[in-house]
Design a protein around this motif. Structure first.
Motif, PDB file in Angstrom:
ATOM      1  N   VAL A 261       0.837  -1.172   0.000  1.00  0.00           N
ATOM      2  CA  VAL A 261       0.000   0.000   0.000  1.00  0.00           C
ATOM      3  C   VAL A 261       0.886   1.241   0.000  1.00  0.00           C
ATOM      4  O   VAL A 261       2.064   1.159   0.342  1.00  0.00           O
TER       5      VAL A 261
ATOM      6  N   HIS B 263      -3.680  -6.815 -11.825  1.00  0.00           N
ATOM      7  CA  HIS B 263      -4.025  -7.006 -10.421  1.00  0.00           C
ATOM      8  C   HIS B 263      -5.250  -7.892 -10.293  1.00  0.00           C
ATOM      9  O   HIS B 263      -6.236  -7.694 -10.997  1.00  0.00           O
TER      10      HIS B 263
ATOM     11  N   TYR C 216      -6.193  -1.972  -6.335  1.00  0.00           N
ATOM     12  CA  TYR C 216      -5.232  -1.089  -5.685  1.00  0.00           C
ATOM     13  C   TYR C 216      -5.254   0.314  -6.267  1.00  0.00           C
ATOM     14  O   TYR C 216      -5.323   1.290  -5.522  1.00  0.00           O
TER      15      TYR C 216
ATOM     16  N   ASN D  65      -2.879  -3.619   1.798  1.00  0.00           N
ATOM     17  CA  ASN D  65      -4.026  -3.362   0.951  1.00  0.00           C
ATOM     18  C   ASN D  65      -5.153  -4.323   1.320  1.00  0.00           C
ATOM     19  O   ASN D  65      -5.078  -5.518   1.043  1.00  0.00           O
TER      20      ASN D  65
END
Lengths: 324, 324
Positions: free
Chosen positions: A126, A143, A148, A192
């Motif tokens: 993150v 992803h 994200y 995250n």
DNA sequence: TTGTAAGCGTTATCAA
DNA sequence: TTGATAACGCTTACAA
């Protein structure tokens, strides 16, 4: 190991011609091609991956970063992606993390060093440094399952909807208290947790007048027992992974409490092993194959230089069991 | 991506000197070394694995061929081997089979193409062609858990002894009939079943006056039910994998039969998931970490050119549960 | 339809 | 302590 140069000598031709024959290029006489191929076969010629990659600039290897090889959720993903890649002339390189977010960087370094053509991963870190890091890798990225940033293509699942469906089932079964179990939520700020938080939001939005507890600590097992035994409500667990659900069920069984009599429980992932668990755990399944199909399609497009940063949101499925 | 050539230009020196600096070679002035390293860091230099491999002739990649990624037995192996390899500056490339023995050849081709430095695998095929094939690969090989031929180093487990121990437990528990469950035995002749047959021999040698049945067909589930319900003996299953044992227990439970009341059962592998199964399955555990330690040690020696074709036979452990 | 030769980014052997 | 330079095995313009 015989090389193209040696083959060329054996065939009385140049390495260029050998290359044309071996790679089925059009600009070559059919007879010489067959002859060269024959000689190559007789001598057990195998193309040299390393040399080829150095010359062409690509490896035909795709990386998949796996959070935890021990989590059965990844079995299906690995198996299916591996198949799809083989069909397309790619091979799969698994990047294995040790569970810590720092190890994600270690695995990225490894895959970058190996010059994989692209990477599919569940973004776990993150912050801006992470984003900068991912971009300077200059490797096509997709992803998976955990959004994200919109600057990266994403393939995931509509969480709030499936959660709403689950909550509805829970309500209809007469439960008056919902316990959302998701221990990783304790890493808020340093990891995250997009998907886990989406699910929590989904719960909050659809919970109506049921009571809500969130278990996001390491001692969730202990806490879950206290909650169920002290509460006068009819309690139902909603766990962000079948693993957590099984842990709770196993612990509860030791106290002679089983679902749905003494409490309700729903998991996530529909792992293969559930078939051996009685009563059958009610759970939620991700459309793994669809997810991978989309992720791979997206990644291959990027590798071909077609910059198409898109977002695919698929639907999860409610799998009825016997635990609510 | 900056290269050594560019670094050399930036540092007003030759690529040779850059190379010396980056690889901490002795024949270089300490100041120039630090200067070059500094510049390299500033420009985010990453060595190019492909180019390096082409020049040195080795990849520092070790292959592990996994029969079936879905079999939890391999989780631990993969995880542990990965750790050990990282410590030693190697990385792991998983070769994933689809369960068929033919796919073993496909995976070998892939790993040979990738020029891995060595391979750890459970030999699954059989016959002289297989042996010839393995030798012409010219890749250091270590055979794991399933002996094939003394020309390859082998790391495995003393099967007959642990089986004798299990049979003794079964006898002491008062069973009069033993059912050895090992469906893969039906591939006799076309697959390497060394270990499974060793176990069977172990059973035969130590069975004493108990009755013995061998279930080696695909419909072993059905057969196992017939046996237990028709027999007037006290029957105990000995399964060559926890997976088979769980399948039998799950099926039996549907008929309201549970161990150890209605039958006995022992598995193999001690997979993580057993903790969720009640009653707790009695099983046998392989010393996975020791196995891998030895296999890796052996493989690295071979890679260094020290031809030491040895045989390590380790001990398995009996894990008492509640099913006999 | 074929051949020549220049890369690809390192490493490693010489000679300086 | 440094620098030139030839590998490593393949691909790919470009020329013939």
């Amino acid at each position: 190991m015989i090389t193209v140069k040696e083959l060329a000598k054996l065939c009385n031709c140049s390495v260029a011609t050998v290359n044309r024959a071996l790679n089925d290029r059009p600009d070559i006489n059919n007879q010489t091609k067959e002859r060269i191929k024959q000689v190559a076969k007789e001598h057990g010629y195998r193309p040299h991956f390393i040399a080829r990659s150095l010359a062409t600039g690509n490896t035909n290897i795709i990386g998949l970063i796996v959070l935890d090889i021990k989590n059965p959720f990844f079995e299906h993903i690995i198996d299916y992606l591996n198949q799809r890649l083989l069909e397309r002339g790619y091979s799969l390189h698994l990047g294995i993390m040790d569970g810590s977010p720092e190890s994600e960087y270690r695995v990225f370094e490894q895959l970058a060093y190996m010059k994989v053509d692209g990477i599919i991963h569940v973004p776990l870190n993150v912050g801006d440094a992470y984003k900068t890091y991912l971009k300077q890798l200059h490797i096509p990225l997709v992803h998976l399952c955990n959004w994200y940033d919109d600057e990266f293509p994403f393939v995931g699942v509509e969480e709030s909807q499936i959660i709403a469906e689950a909550v509805q089932h829970i309500q209809q079964a007469g439960y008056t208290e919902l316990i959302y179990v998701s221990p990783p939520l304790r890493y808020k700020g340093s990891r995250n947790l997009y998907t886990l938080e989406e699910r929590l939001k989904g719960v909050q939005d659809s919970i109506g007048d049921m009571k809500l507890h969130v278990l996001d600590t390491k001692d969730y097992l202990q806490k879950s027992i206290e909650l169920v035994s002290q509460s006068h409500e009819r309690s139902c667990f909603l766990c962000s992974s079948d693993i957590f659900a099984l842990d709770i069920m196993t612990q509860m069984r030791a106290l002679d409490m089983t679902p749905p009599k003494d409490y309700g429980i729903i998991g996530f992932d529909n792992i293969t092993f559930l078939k051996h668990i009685s009563p059958r755990l009610t759970t939620i399944a991700y459309p793994v194959e669809e997810l991978i199909d989309h992720a791979l399609e997206e990644l291959l497009l990027m590798i071909q230089g077609k910059q198409c940063i898109s977002k695919h949101i698929l639907k999860a499925h409610f799998i009825p069991g016997e635990t609510i």
